[in-house]
Write an enzyme that holds these catalytic residues in place. Structure first.
Site, PDB file in Angstrom:
ATOM      1  N   GLU A   1       9.456  -4.752  18.362  1.00 11.69           N
ATOM      2  CA  GLU A   1       9.888  -5.144  17.037  1.00 11.69           C
ATOM      3  C   GLU A   1      10.386  -6.502  16.689  1.00 11.69           C
ATOM      4  O   GLU A   1      10.214  -7.098  15.809  1.00 11.69           O
ATOM      5  CB  GLU A   1      10.619  -3.762  16.418  1.00 11.69           C
ATOM      6  CG  GLU A   1       9.921  -2.585  16.193  1.00 11.69           C
ATOM      7  CD  GLU A   1       8.599  -2.926  15.264  1.00 11.69           C
ATOM      8  OE1 GLU A   1       9.006  -3.285  14.154  1.00 11.69           O
ATOM      9  OE2 GLU A   1       7.596  -2.301  15.564  1.00 11.69           O
TER      10      GLU A   1
ATOM     11  N   TRP B   1      -8.165  -8.020  -8.646  1.00 12.07           N
ATOM     12  CA  TRP B   1      -6.639  -7.367  -8.642  1.00 12.07           C
ATOM     13  C   TRP B   1      -6.666  -7.260 -10.371  1.00 12.07           C
ATOM     14  O   TRP B   1      -7.168  -7.921 -11.238  1.00 12.07           O
ATOM     15  CB  TRP B   1      -5.525  -8.351  -8.633  1.00 12.07           C
ATOM     16  CG  TRP B   1      -5.440  -8.494  -6.938  1.00 12.07           C
ATOM     17  CD1 TRP B   1      -5.621  -9.926  -6.304  1.00 12.07           C
ATOM     18  CD2 TRP B   1      -5.229  -7.974  -5.932  1.00 12.07           C
ATOM     19  NE1 TRP B   1      -5.760  -9.891  -5.063  1.00 12.07           N
ATOM     20  CE2 TRP B   1      -5.445  -8.502  -4.928  1.00 12.07           C
ATOM     21  CE3 TRP B   1      -4.947  -6.532  -5.657  1.00 12.07           C
ATOM     22  CZ2 TRP B   1      -5.183  -7.987  -3.400  1.00 12.07           C
ATOM     23  CZ3 TRP B   1      -4.866  -5.899  -4.598  1.00 12.07           C
ATOM     24  CH2 TRP B   1      -5.005  -6.502  -3.320  1.00 12.07           C
TER      25      TRP B   1
ATOM     26  N   ASN C   1      11.269   1.159   6.594  1.00 10.20           N
ATOM     27  CA  ASN C   1      10.203   0.207   7.077  1.00 10.20           C
ATOM     28  C   ASN C   1       8.915   1.308   6.895  1.00 10.20           C
ATOM     29  O   ASN C   1       7.801   0.775   6.338  1.00 10.20           O
ATOM     30  CB  ASN C   1      10.192  -0.111   8.355  1.00 10.20           C
ATOM     31  CG  ASN C   1       9.123  -1.015   8.589  1.00 10.20           C
ATOM     32  OD1 ASN C   1       8.665  -2.095   8.155  1.00 10.20           O
ATOM     33  ND2 ASN C   1       8.056  -0.787   9.707  1.00 10.20           N
TER      34      ASN C   1
ATOM     35  N   TRP D   1      -0.904  -7.932  -3.958  1.00  8.47           N
ATOM     36  CA  TRP D   1       0.273  -8.115  -3.009  1.00  8.47           C
ATOM     37  C   TRP D   1       1.278  -9.095  -3.357  1.00  8.47           C
ATOM     38  O   TRP D   1       2.389  -9.103  -3.045  1.00  8.47           O
ATOM     39  CB  TRP D   1      -0.342  -8.324  -1.582  1.00  8.47           C
ATOM     40  CG  TRP D   1      -1.148  -9.653  -1.624  1.00  8.47           C
ATOM     41  CD1 TRP D   1      -2.494  -9.818  -1.718  1.00  8.47           C
ATOM     42  CD2 TRP D   1      -0.243 -11.005  -0.931  1.00  8.47           C
ATOM     43  NE1 TRP D   1      -2.537 -11.284  -1.463  1.00  8.47           N
ATOM     44  CE2 TRP D   1      -1.281 -11.915  -1.389  1.00  8.47           C
ATOM     45  CE3 TRP D   1       0.847 -11.385  -0.719  1.00  8.47           C
ATOM     46  CZ2 TRP D   1      -1.274 -13.201  -0.714  1.00  8.47           C
ATOM     47  CZ3 TRP D   1       1.055 -12.756  -0.323  1.00  8.47           C
ATOM     48  CH2 TRP D   1      -0.052 -13.613  -0.311  1.00  8.47           C
TER      49      TRP D   1
ATOM     50  N   TRP E   1       3.324  -7.891   3.255  1.00  7.67           N
ATOM     51  CA  TRP E   1       2.442  -7.778   2.269  1.00  7.67           C
ATOM     52  C   TRP E   1       0.935  -8.047   2.528  1.00  7.67           C
ATOM     53  O   TRP E   1       0.162  -7.420   1.994  1.00  7.67           O
ATOM     54  CB  TRP E   1       2.819  -8.378   1.132  1.00  7.67           C
ATOM     55  CG  TRP E   1       4.016  -7.644   0.467  1.00  7.67           C
ATOM     56  CD1 TRP E   1       5.484  -7.723   0.655  1.00  7.67           C
ATOM     57  CD2 TRP E   1       4.099  -6.566  -0.429  1.00  7.67           C
ATOM     58  NE1 TRP E   1       6.266  -6.625  -0.093  1.00  7.67           N
ATOM     59  CE2 TRP E   1       5.260  -6.018  -0.901  1.00  7.67           C
ATOM     60  CE3 TRP E   1       2.926  -5.805  -0.995  1.00  7.67           C
ATOM     61  CZ2 TRP E   1       5.385  -4.767  -1.497  1.00  7.67           C
ATOM     62  CZ3 TRP E   1       2.909  -4.854  -1.863  1.00  7.67           C
ATOM     63  CH2 TRP E   1       4.427  -4.231  -2.163  1.00  7.67           C
TER      64      TRP E   1
END
Length: 491
Positions: A290, A321, A356, A374, A397
């Site tokens: 990570e 969008w 997360n 996003w 994102w």
């Protein structure tokens, strides 16, 4: 005026004393030359390229600066606070202290890179002053890891395989025992004058959830190693469990370094190798991975600096969008009618942090169920997350939107009901943050609209009043998202 040679240390996202290369180099220089060190923090949000710290991070910064000043004072120094354009402030400080060197730790956002290059050039060429920058924020510099063709990576797995073959990151260094002070300190503004703390009651929830500062960061790392790293890979997916380190806000502000985290985890694994099972070692290794994802985020931002505002995969610039202010507000305030979504968004607004796994679920819902860009999600996270970080926020994102590096394919659409049932099976997380439906049994908690009327009445729930109906039907929304994807493919 100070007669001894003065080195200015320009603090930014490195608000710590331990393993701080710029500070340690300045102290060594001062000790060798009989000089002094002047630590300074310059508040200049207008230089952040449109990405000045949001409300949550400003609150954290206020308290982190106070903590840093206290730590410096314990070593015979103090933090000078200034506000204004960086070059003008440095010019004033150089004149006031007769400084002959300025040291700082590197940042990697596009605006910061340009600003730092200009300042280094100005110091060296126009002022004939030593100017040095150091790597404090990453395990590897973004330009150190290349593909076989000499280019940047767009996929995490080969990036991390390459990174693991690089020389081991340097061991973290201890904080200096003392910091030589100037004979006369330059003036400093008071911390409150920077206006960092929010005026709304929001800050009370932040303070209840987190303690900024280097000492708190080290304590949190120690607690994570003692209590959670052995089960990290498994437990990190369940928001009701204390399975993550929650070190991200400390890393963003530089109160702890990635080298400290990396080597602490490696030492834990080495010291406990006889007592840790193979599975536990894998769990620990996943935490190190990570840290690698964080490195990858900076690698991508450095090589593709346009991505905070533009999709890495250019075809998604044409994606149809929707502009839907009401649905966006429903999502922001945790009023979507999907309990796992609402729990996550309420946790974020109350504490400045979100688990997360839940971040992935709420992001998928925004871009694929609501078809809201996003970018609007990234902007909301930027203002409300204590760990808002341009590299990680952008990568995350664009991953959710299927348009970035190593992105989830756009046709991968999380079902918020199934995600809730899988990762919050007993409803502990939802009941904490969506108490108005807490009396529902586990089997129906994540889809309250399917509860019989008598069950809703017994639980004190009136859908549409005490808790909203789903603002979209997930199956229909999924079909609409896939149709929108087909339209992009056909162009």
């Amino acid at each position: 005026m100070n007669q001894a040679p003065v080195t200015i240390v320009w603090f930014r996202q490195d608000l710590r004393l331990a393993d701080n290369p710029a500070l340690l180099a300045a102290v060594e220089r001062a000790n060798e030359q009989g000089g002094a060190v002047v630590p300074v923090y310059i508040w200049s949000p207008e230089e952040e390229g449109g990405w000045a710290a949001g409300g949550a991070r400003r609150w954290w910064l206020h308290h982190s600066l106070r903590s840093l000043d206290q730590s410096l004072k314990a070593l015979g120094s103090q933090l000078v606070l200034r506000e204004g354009p960086t070059q003008e402030v440095l010019e004033e400080l150089i004149t006031q202290t007769s400084a002959c060197a300025v040291f700082w730790n590197r940042r990697y956002e596009p605006a910061s890179i340009e600003r730092d290059q200009n300042i280094k050039r100005w110091l060296r060429d126009e002022r004939s002053i030593a100017a040095e920058s150091f790597n404090s924020h990453l395990l590897y510099e973004p330009w150190e890891i290349e593909t076989g063709g000499g280019g940047p990576y767009k996929v995490f797995s080969p990036f991390w395989r390459n990174a693991k073959n690089q020389p081991t990151p340097d061991l973290p260094r201890e904080a200096p025992e003392s910091i030589p002070a100037p004979s006369q300190w330059p003036a400093s503004v008071v911390l409150e004058a920077l206006g960092l703390e929010p005026t709304r009651d929001w800050k009370d929830g932040l303070a209840e959830a987190f303690t900024p500062g280097e000492p708190a960061a080290q304590e949190k790392l120690d607690t994570f190693l003692d209590d959670a790293i052995r089960q990290y890979k498994d437990d990190r997916n369940f928001p009701a469990k204390p399975g993550t380190s929650k070190l991200s806000p400390h890393l963003v502000h530089g109160e702890i370094s990635p080298r400290q985290c990396y080597h602490a985890a490696r030492k834990f694994m080495a010291d406990g190798r006889r007592n840790l099972s193979k599975d536990e070692l894998k769990q620990c290794e996943h935490y190190v991975q990570e840290l690698g994802w964080r490195e990858f985020a900076y690698h991508v931002l450095y090589h593709f600096p346009e991505t905070p505002r533009e999709p890495l995969q250019k075809k998604y610039a044409r994606f149809p969008w929707k502009e839907d202010a009401e649905h966006l507000k429903n999502w922001q305030r945790g009023q979507t009618g999907y309990p796992i979504i609402d729990a996550g968004m309420r946790e974020l607004y109350a504490t400045g942090w979100m688990h997360n796994r839940v971040r992935m679920i709420v992001a998928s819902f925004l871009v694929k169920d609501l078809l809201i860009s996003w970018e609007q999600g990234a902007e909301w996270f930027w203002d409300t997350l204590l760990d808002a970080d341009l590299a990680n926020n952008t990568l995350g994102w664009q991953w959710a939107g299927g348009c970035g590096a190593d992105a989830a394919p756009y046709f991968r659409i999380f079902n918020p009901i199934l995600q809730g049932e899988k990762f919050d099976k007993d409803g502990e997380y939802v009941r904490q943050w969506v108490p108005e439906i807490a009396a529902l049994p586990d089997r129906i908690l994540h889809k309250p609209w399917e509860a019989p009327p008598m069950q809703l009445a017994a639980a004190g729930i009136t859908l549409g009043e005490t808790y909203p109906y789903p603002i979209v039907d997930h199956k229909q929304a999924r079909d609409s998202a896939l149709a929108a994807l087909d339209a992009v493919k056909g162009q």
